[in-house]
Design an enzyme around this catalytic site. Structure first.
Site, short mmCIF file in Angstrom:
data_model
loop_
_atom_site.label_atom_id
_atom_site.label_comp_id
_atom_site.label_asym_id
_atom_site.label_seq_id
_atom_site.Cartn_x
_atom_site.Cartn_y
_atom_site.Cartn_z
N ARG A 159 0.89 -1.18 0.00
CA ARG A 159 0.00 0.00 0.00
C ARG A 159 0.92 1.21 0.00
O ARG A 159 1.71 1.39 0.94
CB ARG A 159 -0.91 -0.01 1.23
CG ARG A 159 -1.65 1.29 1.45
CD ARG A 159 -2.75 1.18 2.51
NE ARG A 159 -3.90 0.49 1.96
CZ ARG A 159 -5.13 0.53 2.50
NH1 ARG A 159 -5.35 1.22 3.60
NH2 ARG A 159 -6.13 -0.12 1.95
N HIS A 174 -7.33 0.92 -6.39
CA HIS A 174 -7.50 0.00 -5.24
C HIS A 174 -8.18 -1.27 -5.77
O HIS A 174 -9.34 -1.55 -5.47
CB HIS A 174 -8.35 0.69 -4.18
CG HIS A 174 -8.29 0.03 -2.83
ND1 HIS A 174 -7.48 -1.05 -2.53
CD2 HIS A 174 -8.96 0.31 -1.68
CE1 HIS A 174 -7.65 -1.39 -1.27
NE2 HIS A 174 -8.55 -0.60 -0.73
N GLN A 202 -10.05 -3.89 -3.56
CA GLN A 202 -11.37 -3.43 -3.13
C GLN A 202 -12.40 -3.72 -4.23
O GLN A 202 -13.50 -4.20 -3.96
CB GLN A 202 -11.33 -1.92 -2.84
CG GLN A 202 -12.66 -1.35 -2.38
CD GLN A 202 -13.08 -1.88 -1.03
OE1 GLN A 202 -12.32 -1.83 -0.08
NE2 GLN A 202 -14.30 -2.39 -0.92
N ASP A 208 -17.30 6.69 -1.26
CA ASP A 208 -16.05 6.56 -0.49
C ASP A 208 -15.89 7.87 0.26
O ASP A 208 -16.68 8.82 0.06
CB ASP A 208 -14.88 6.31 -1.47
CG ASP A 208 -13.52 6.12 -0.79
OD1 ASP A 208 -13.48 5.89 0.43
OD2 ASP A 208 -12.49 6.22 -1.50
N CYS A 264 -16.53 1.37 0.63
CA CYS A 264 -15.33 0.57 0.92
C CYS A 264 -14.92 0.64 2.39
O CYS A 264 -14.23 -0.26 2.87
CB CYS A 264 -14.19 1.01 0.02
SG CYS A 264 -13.73 2.74 0.26
N ARG A 308 -13.76 -8.80 1.31
CA ARG A 308 -12.36 -8.49 1.01
C ARG A 308 -11.48 -9.73 1.19
O ARG A 308 -10.57 -9.98 0.40
CB ARG A 308 -11.86 -7.35 1.93
CG ARG A 308 -12.46 -5.97 1.64
CD ARG A 308 -11.99 -5.43 0.29
NE ARG A 308 -10.55 -5.47 0.19
CZ ARG A 308 -9.74 -4.51 0.60
NH1 ARG A 308 -10.24 -3.39 1.09
NH2 ARG A 308 -8.43 -4.63 0.47
N1 NVA Z 1 -9.97 6.69 -1.11
C1 NVA Z 1 -9.57 6.22 0.20
C2 NVA Z 1 -9.79 4.76 0.31
C3 NVA Z 1 -9.50 4.18 1.67
C4 NVA Z 1 -9.70 2.69 1.70
C5 NVA Z 1 -8.13 6.59 0.47
O1 NVA Z 1 -7.32 6.49 -0.46
O2 NVA Z 1 -7.81 6.98 1.58
N1 CP Z 2 -11.35 -0.33 2.32
C1 CP Z 2 -10.08 -0.41 2.76
O1 CP Z 2 -9.14 -0.58 2.00
O2 CP Z 2 -9.96 -0.28 4.10
P1 CP Z 2 -8.60 -0.17 4.91
O3 CP Z 2 -8.00 1.18 4.57
O4 CP Z 2 -9.02 -0.27 6.35
O5 CP Z 2 -7.68 -1.26 4.50
#
Ligand code: NVA
Ligand code: CP
Length: 302
Positions: free
Chosen positions: A99, A126, A129, A218, A258, A286
């Protein structure tokens, strides 16, 4: 042999996506233990609940051993180069997942890795997801071809992967985004070319949700965008999904997010905690989707 990476949904064909969904829904005993005695590195430059937990458990269910590492312990391009980290980890692990802030880090990893690289969220996409989102919609709505998905909010990493997957599924896609936060015309064309039944973008949540079978959103402020919070909350103020927005979707429409969610910001409590919400199933999926993807990358067939 070519190494199969998963940086984006478009690393899968529509047929691969079907295969991953089938593997995700198969009884675990059907998958064998393709990761027995093998490690999977999970590197996180940003916080995570669902992605870490679901990936760790999916690895365990396939017989493997996950190793969680915080970004600062690895120190991409600070302690050592992305390429050095990747080459070393690929000697210990059968899969390396990360990540990251910059999608280009994943691309650099994939360029030098002898094992699959998995994107666990970048600023661009992502895809893990999106696999869970498609799995949930299939379970709830059946065949997705010609069904209608609405995305309301920021056209961000989650949105981009979701609509790529929905396009591979042959769905109608309706985006509802404030001015300046939507998809460009070239992006709409790119998504349409993946196979969508239709794709339309609106500057209204109500219009986008009209006739939808699934309504997704989101956060309005993604990780790394905290400095823009005040402006974004003003720009997105008319895009909260409340009962009025859900009332123009189909009667049995489902609500999806998500997570993590902010009640009263991108979604009203009455919607996310109401009978149309599927966010808990979506989050649980997930793990099943991650297991299906890992099995696919390991060459498991049913
Ligand atoms: N769009 C959000 C998704 C978190 C799972 C982010 O990038 O923080
Ligand atoms: N939806 C998702 O990716 O959640 P986290 O940021 O908790 O992993």
């Amino acid at each position: 042999m070519t190494v199969r990476h998963f940086l984006d949904i478009t690393d899968l064909t529509a047929r691969d996506l079907n295969t991953v969904m089938d593997l995700a829904q198969a009884d675990i005993s059907m998958l064998g233990s393709p990761l027995a005695g093998k490690g999977v590195a999970l590197i996180f430059e940003k916080p995570s609940n669902r992605t870490r937990q679901s990936m760790e458990m999916a690895v365990v269910q396939l017989g493997g051993h996950p190793i969680f590492t915080r970004g600062e312990e690895v120190g991409f391009d600070q302690r050592e180069t992305v390429e050095d980290v990747t080459r070393i980890m690929a000697g210990y692990h059968h899969v390396v997942a990360a990540r990251v802030f910059a999608h280009s880090v994943l691309q650099r990893m994939a360029a030098v890795s002898s094992v699959p690289i998995i994107n666990m969220l970048s600023e661009q996409s992502h895809p893990l997801q999106a696999l869970a989102d498609v799995l949930t919609m299939r379970q709830e709505l059946g065949d997705l071809r010609q069904k209608t998905v609405a995305w309301i909010g920021d056209y961000n990493n989650v949105a981009r992967s979701l609509v790529e997957a929905c396009s591979l599924e042959g769905m109608n896609i309706r985006l509802g985004c404030p001015v300046g936060y939507g998809a460009s015309n070239s992006e709409l064309t790119r998504i349409a070319d993946l196979g969508a039944a239709s794709i339309n973008q609106f500057e209204s949540a109500q219009t986008a949700a009209t006739g939808a079978h699934a309504v997704h959103t989101d956060v309005f402020v993604s990780m790394g965008q905290e400095a823009e919070t005040a402006k974004r909350l003003v720009d997105f103020k008319d895009f909260c999904i409340d009962a009025n927005v859900m009332s123009v979707a189909t009667k049995d429409a489902i609500f999806m997010h998500c997570l993590p969610a902010h009640r009263g910001v991108e979604v009203a409590g009455e919607v996310i905690d109401g009978s149309q919400s599927r966010v808990v199933t979506q989050a649980h999926n997930r793990m099943h989707a991650a297991r299906g993807l890992l099995a696919h990358l390991m060459g498991v067939t049913l």
